[in-house]
Motif scaffolding. Structure first.
Motif, PDB file in Angstrom:
ATOM      1  N   GLY A  58       0.803  -1.215   0.000  1.00  0.00           N
ATOM      2  CA  GLY A  58       0.000   0.000   0.000  1.00  0.00           C
ATOM      3  C   GLY A  58       0.833   1.259   0.000  1.00  0.00           C
ATOM      4  O   GLY A  58       2.070   1.224   0.046  1.00  0.00           O
ATOM      5  N   TYR A  59       0.145   2.403  -0.056  1.00  0.00           N
ATOM      6  CA  TYR A  59       0.788   3.718  -0.017  1.00  0.00           C
ATOM      7  C   TYR A  59       0.573   4.365   1.352  1.00  0.00           C
ATOM      8  O   TYR A  59      -0.470   4.197   1.990  1.00  0.00           O
ATOM      9  N   THR A 111      -1.667   5.429   6.161  1.00  0.00           N
ATOM     10  CA  THR A 111      -2.085   4.619   5.009  1.00  0.00           C
ATOM     11  C   THR A 111      -3.090   5.379   4.166  1.00  0.00           C
ATOM     12  O   THR A 111      -4.105   5.882   4.668  1.00  0.00           O
ATOM     13  N   SER A 116      -3.751   4.251   0.521  1.00  0.00           N
ATOM     14  CA  SER A 116      -4.368   3.382  -0.482  1.00  0.00           C
ATOM     15  C   SER A 116      -3.683   2.030  -0.473  1.00  0.00           C
ATOM     16  O   SER A 116      -2.487   1.944  -0.189  1.00  0.00           O
ATOM     17  N   LEU A 117      -4.433   0.980  -0.790  1.00  0.00           N
ATOM     18  CA  LEU A 117      -3.872  -0.361  -0.901  1.00  0.00           C
ATOM     19  C   LEU A 117      -3.724  -0.798  -2.352  1.00  0.00           C
ATOM     20  O   LEU A 117      -3.237  -1.890  -2.625  1.00  0.00           O
ATOM     21  N   ASP A 118      -4.165   0.042  -3.281  1.00  0.00           N
ATOM     22  CA  ASP A 118      -4.060  -0.268  -4.711  1.00  0.00           C
ATOM     23  C   ASP A 118      -2.707   0.173  -5.248  1.00  0.00           C
ATOM     24  O   ASP A 118      -2.113   1.140  -4.760  1.00  0.00           O
TER      25      ASP A 118
END
Length: 335
Positions: A33-34, A40, A42-44
């Motif tokens: 993730g980002y 945190t 995003s997990l995309d």
């Protein structure tokens, strides 16, 4: 920026107030993730940050890999992910690793590595007596910019850049630097050293253009030293905390034979600042802070088994010869 083995594009971009920025994470390692400013986001793998209102650090987080290195049976064509398929060299590991990765290194003698990967920690499994990085008298032992090395002996290093023959930049914990040479910082330069023994290194002047320069900092140059022992080597422009920097062998049990454990009557016993200690154990793996305060140097002095007399009466003859005069509480200390 990235954490772990992966790539994010673009590396940076200018965004007008209220605009948006798009980042794409690429790489074979699992993507976690980002994060933006530690939170945190995003997990995309593709992250669109909308309505940007402030400067921020965006971190693309990839899975951390733990590598195995074994000089005796390894092969740098292996994946290095298990002891059944270990890598052979430190350099081979560095070529595979990414920020945040770690490596365990089995006993053996390894060639010096003049390449680094930011944020990688390399640790021996059996300590500096069994795990050696040897520069062969022609190469630096470890160029370690933003890396950490734990539990190695660095010997016979020679810096092509004339700075830092054993270690250059980076962090070194529980390490030994010996017989390394450079124009400045024969043992180490621009590094952070903790629980390290620095002995028998040299700084040799070298020619730069029309003049001779260097020849200083045989032990360390521009380093931070904490609980280190530096014997018959000088430290130039270093920050020194809880360390024994001396040319006097009388502080040690047998400096001529490489035994730099403190004698009980050494001025370095209980002479440090316990609040400045950053590690729980010394170079030998024994507990720090025995006695009134932490000792200076890489080894903490411990009372031998059976010595419980705080007055010094009845102290064994061999220990009395070393200078023990008592003065500790009547407690049995085990090495």
């Amino acid at each position: 920026e990235t954490r772990g083995r992966g790539v994010v594009t673009p590396r940076s971009q200018f965004v007008p107030l209220g605009g948006e920025a798009t980042f794409v994470a690429e790489g074979d390692h699992p993507f976690l993730g980002y994060e933006t400013n530690g939170v945190t986001a995003s997990l995309d793998r593709t992250f669109v940050w909308r309505d940007v209102r402030e400067d921020a650090t965006v971190v693309a987080c990839f899975g951390v890999t733990n590598y195995c290195v074994d000089a005796s049976v390894g092969d740098d064509d292996n994946d290095g992910l298990a002891w059944e398929t270990p890598l052979k060299s430190i350099f081979g590991m560095v070529m595979k690793a990414g920020r945040g990765d770690t490596a365990k290194v089995k006993p053996g003698v390894y060639e010096g590595c003049d390449w680094c990967v930011y944020g990688v920690e390399v640790a021996s499994t059996d300590g500096p007596a069994a795990t050696v990085i040897d520069g062969g008298g022609t190469n630096i032992c470890a160029y370690a910019n933003e890396m950490t090395y734990r539990g190695f002996t660095f010997r016979n290093g020679s810096s092509p850049s004339n700075v830092g023959g054993g270690g250059y930049y980076g962090t070194f914990v529980d390490c030994v630097f010996s017989n390394c040479t450079a124009g400045a910082g024969g043992g180490a330069a621009y590094a952070v050293l903790t629980n390290c023994l620095i002995v028998g290194n040299s700084a040799v002047p070298f020619r730069s253009g029309w003049q001779w320069v260097g020849g200083f900092g045989s032990g360390a140059y521009e380093c931070g030293l904490s609980n280190c022992t530096v014997f018959s080597n000088d430290c130039v422009d270093c920050t020194v905390v809880n360390s024994a920097v001396t040319e006097d062998p009388r502080h040690f049990r047998d400096a001529a034979k490489g035994d730099f454990r403190l004698k009980p009557n050494s001025d370095y016993v209980d002479a440090g600042d316990s609040e400045s200690v950053t590690v729980a154990r010394d170079l030998a793996g024994t507990n720090r802070v025995w006695g009134a305060s932490v000792d200076c140097g890489c080894y903490e002095y411990h009372l031998p088994p059976g010595v419980t007399d705080p007055t010094g009466v009845g102290i064994p003859a061999a220990l009395a010869a070393e200078g023990y005069r008592g003065g500790f509480a009547a407690v049995l200390f085990l090495l």
